[in-house]
Design an enzyme around this catalytic site. Structure first.
Site, PDB file in Angstrom:
ATOM      1  N   ARG A 140       0.833  -1.205   0.000  1.00 49.38           N
ATOM      2  CA  ARG A 140       0.000   0.000   0.000  1.00 49.38           C
ATOM      3  C   ARG A 140       0.869   1.257   0.000  1.00 49.38           C
ATOM      4  O   ARG A 140       0.561   2.236  -0.692  1.00 49.38           O
ATOM      5  CB  ARG A 140      -0.920  -0.001   1.225  1.00 49.38           C
ATOM      6  CG  ARG A 140      -1.791   1.235   1.319  1.00 49.38           C
ATOM      7  CD  ARG A 140      -2.687   1.190   2.539  1.00 49.38           C
ATOM      8  NE  ARG A 140      -3.535   2.370   2.616  1.00 49.38           N
ATOM      9  CZ  ARG A 140      -4.485   2.546   3.534  1.00 49.38           C
ATOM     10  NH1 ARG A 140      -4.700   1.622   4.454  1.00 49.38           N
ATOM     11  NH2 ARG A 140      -5.223   3.641   3.540  1.00 49.38           N
ATOM     12  N   ASN A 157     -10.673  -4.228  -1.255  1.00 45.73           N
ATOM     13  CA  ASN A 157     -10.556  -3.216  -2.303  1.00 45.73           C
ATOM     14  C   ASN A 157      -9.631  -3.663  -3.427  1.00 45.73           C
ATOM     15  O   ASN A 157      -8.710  -4.449  -3.201  1.00 45.73           O
ATOM     16  CB  ASN A 157     -10.026  -1.915  -1.699  1.00 45.73           C
ATOM     17  CG  ASN A 157     -11.102  -1.137  -0.986  1.00 45.73           C
ATOM     18  OD1 ASN A 157     -12.226  -1.057  -1.447  1.00 45.73           O
ATOM     19  ND2 ASN A 157     -10.765  -0.551   0.156  1.00 45.73           N
ATOM     20  N   CYS A 185     -19.225  -1.925   0.937  1.00 44.61           N
ATOM     21  CA  CYS A 185     -18.397  -0.765   1.257  1.00 44.61           C
ATOM     22  C   CYS A 185     -19.067  -0.014   2.400  1.00 44.61           C
ATOM     23  O   CYS A 185     -20.284  -0.092   2.579  1.00 44.61           O
ATOM     24  CB  CYS A 185     -18.265   0.136   0.025  1.00 44.61           C
ATOM     25  SG  CYS A 185     -17.242   1.604   0.268  1.00 44.61           S
ATOM     26  N   HIS A 221     -16.654   3.576  -4.641  1.00 47.28           N
ATOM     27  CA  HIS A 221     -15.773   4.727  -4.453  1.00 47.28           C
ATOM     28  C   HIS A 221     -15.951   5.783  -5.543  1.00 47.28           C
ATOM     29  O   HIS A 221     -15.068   6.615  -5.770  1.00 47.28           O
ATOM     30  CB  HIS A 221     -14.303   4.306  -4.353  1.00 47.28           C
ATOM     31  CG  HIS A 221     -13.986   3.598  -3.072  1.00 47.28           C
ATOM     32  ND1 HIS A 221     -12.718   3.232  -2.711  1.00 47.28           N
ATOM     33  CD2 HIS A 221     -14.796   3.203  -2.043  1.00 47.28           C
ATOM     34  CE1 HIS A 221     -12.745   2.630  -1.523  1.00 47.28           C
ATOM     35  NE2 HIS A 221     -14.006   2.606  -1.108  1.00 47.28           N
ATOM     36  N   TYR A 232     -14.348  10.224  -1.970  1.00 50.86           N
ATOM     37  CA  TYR A 232     -13.404   9.770  -2.990  1.00 50.86           C
ATOM     38  C   TYR A 232     -13.493  10.609  -4.254  1.00 50.86           C
ATOM     39  O   TYR A 232     -12.569  10.594  -5.075  1.00 50.86           O
ATOM     40  CB  TYR A 232     -13.654   8.302  -3.335  1.00 50.86           C
ATOM     41  CG  TYR A 232     -13.187   7.353  -2.249  1.00 50.86           C
ATOM     42  CD1 TYR A 232     -11.858   6.946  -2.182  1.00 50.86           C
ATOM     43  CD2 TYR A 232     -14.075   6.878  -1.286  1.00 50.86           C
ATOM     44  CE1 TYR A 232     -11.429   6.091  -1.184  1.00 50.86           C
ATOM     45  CE2 TYR A 232     -13.654   6.021  -0.287  1.00 50.86           C
ATOM     46  CZ  TYR A 232     -12.328   5.626  -0.234  1.00 50.86           C
ATOM     47  OH  TYR A 232     -11.904   4.792   0.760  1.00 50.86           O
TER      48      TYR A 232
END
Length: 421
Positions: free
Chosen positions: A90, A144, A164, A194, A244
């Site tokens: 990440r 995700n 989500c 998102h 987002y």
């Protein structure tokens, strides 16, 4: 009832455990299995999970294992919450795109594509093993990028629903501002994972009074501050975009910010180290307050609600989920995965009708859906050209020189996770 959580060694799992304990009347879990290859983390999380159940007098049994096949055998539902490559991967997703002037984020843009390429093959392997062991089990995906992962699962014929926490977060926030219970708030929620907008906030159900104009007039500053967007923009839109959307509506501003501060991955990694130390304390028998900063607020409530409905229990009649379009949004392909309100029962989710979508939002949805098509193709078949095509299609990239540079960076930073690289 047996539930299995793949990725059960996550530091976020105690939030899920707390929800199972508090909401046991909605979802009476008899056996909860936490599966994770990281044995040391798993035992710390499992120990706290057992203490949470004991503190709240939950009669269910909690089992920890690194054996996936044993863990999913006989499960009624399998929840996926894994992170291939961990926080180290990440960290890369959030940093190398910035070198090309693009947003570094784990679920959208080039970083989101990297996560999809690492994740889809692993999730499909897990799902196949679930199907061999227990073909009737539901798969609830919280991993995700949820839209792409859920589409991969559905395309392969699995009984899967994506989940989500954005919608339930808005529901809780709006309920507080309006002074009503969350159960009274029904969102007109539309988009892709998102990439969503709240186009209505109805009181009492899908046909109830729309309180969104009242919310924007009376609490516009609060809502805009949470989104980190100008109130004037929110008022001009007349809807509430997901936070987002800031990556799209203020891309260059976000890039400048991200270049001046530590990555979210670095913050979370430090938080996880602290949380794991806390989880090792045998006196701790509730989720710590620090966990609220980890992310994923209200995930446990949403997961319990969805699992209860899928397994024939007492979940809410309508829930926001990720599922196949099948004509709900006529400007998208039927096999696109959309995030909308749906009636959920043991047969799965059935999206509610959605009014005509403003071209301002429909156009962006269509563009990102095309990117997701290409991203899934790259995840399933590999190859530099497929990665390049997906990046070129993404609205946050869209230039051939950027797409070329990002493709090279993506492959270089993810080679160990890409069988074809």
């Amino acid at each position: 009832m047996k539930l299995t959580v793949v990725g059960g060694g996550s530091t976020y799992t105690p939030e899920l455990i707390d929800g199972f304990a508090r909401l046991r009347d909605t979802l009476p879990v008899e056996e909860l299995v936490l599966v994770d290859p990281a044995a040391e983390r798993l035992e710390l999380v499992g120990g706290l999970a057992r203490r949470i159940f004991a503190r709240q007098d939950h009669p269910g049994r909690i089992v920890t294992t690194s054996d996936l096949d044993a863990g999913v055998e006989g499960a009624d539902a399998v929840l996926l919450q894994l992170r291939v490559g961990g926080q180290a991967a990440r960290e890369q997703d959030e940093t190398w795109p910035l070198e090309c002037g693009c947003v570094g984020q784990e679920t959208t843009g080039a970083g989101g594509l990297a996560k999809a390429l690492r994740t889809v093959p692993v999730v499909l392997d897990i799902a196949e093993r679930v199907r061999r062991t227990n073909p009737d089990a539901w798969i609830i995906d919280f991993t995700n990028p949820v839209g792409i992962v859920t589409r991969a699962l559905l395309q392969a014929g699995h009984k899967a629903v994506g989940l989500c926490n954005v919608a339930i977060g808005f529901q809780r926030k709006f309920a507080g501002l309006l002074g009503v219970s969350p159960a009274e708030v029904h969102l007109d929620h539309v988009g892709l994972n998102h990439l969503t907008w709240e186009t209505g906030v109805r009181l009492g159900g899908p046909e109830g009074e729309d309180a969104l104009p009242r919310l924007l007039a009376g609490h516009g500053d609060t809502i805009a501050a949470d989104l980190r967007l100008p109130r004037s923009l929110v008022e001009r839109l007349g809807v509430v975009p997901s936070y987002y959307l800031r990556y799209f509506y203020a891309h260059d501003e976000v890039v400048r910010e991200l270049r001046t501060k530590p990555s979210r991955a670095a913050e979370v990694a430090e938080m996880e180290r602290t949380l794991l130390k806390m989880y090792g304390d045998p006196a701790l028998d509730e989720k710590p307050e620090l966990l609220a900063k980890r992310g994923g607020a209200y995930y446990s409530e949403a997961a319990v609600d969805l699992a209860a409905s899928l397994l024939g229990g007492g979940g809410s009649p309508y829930q926001v989920v990720n599922t196949l379009n099948r004509g709900t949004l006529p400007f998208l392909p039927d096999d696109a995965v959309i995030e909308v309100q749906a009636a959920v029962n043991a047969k799965g989710p059935a999206p509610l009708p959605v009014p005509a979508v403003d071209p301002l939002y429909a156009g962006l949805m269509a563009g990102v859906t095309a990117y997701e098509d290409l991203a899934l193709d790259a995840a399933l078949r590999g190859g530099r050209d497929r990665v390049f095509r997906a990046l070129l299609a993404h609205p946050l990239v869209g230039q051939y020189a950027l797409a070329d540079a990002l493709t090279d960076q993506l492959i270089a930073h993810n080679r160990e996770h890409l069988a074809w690289a």
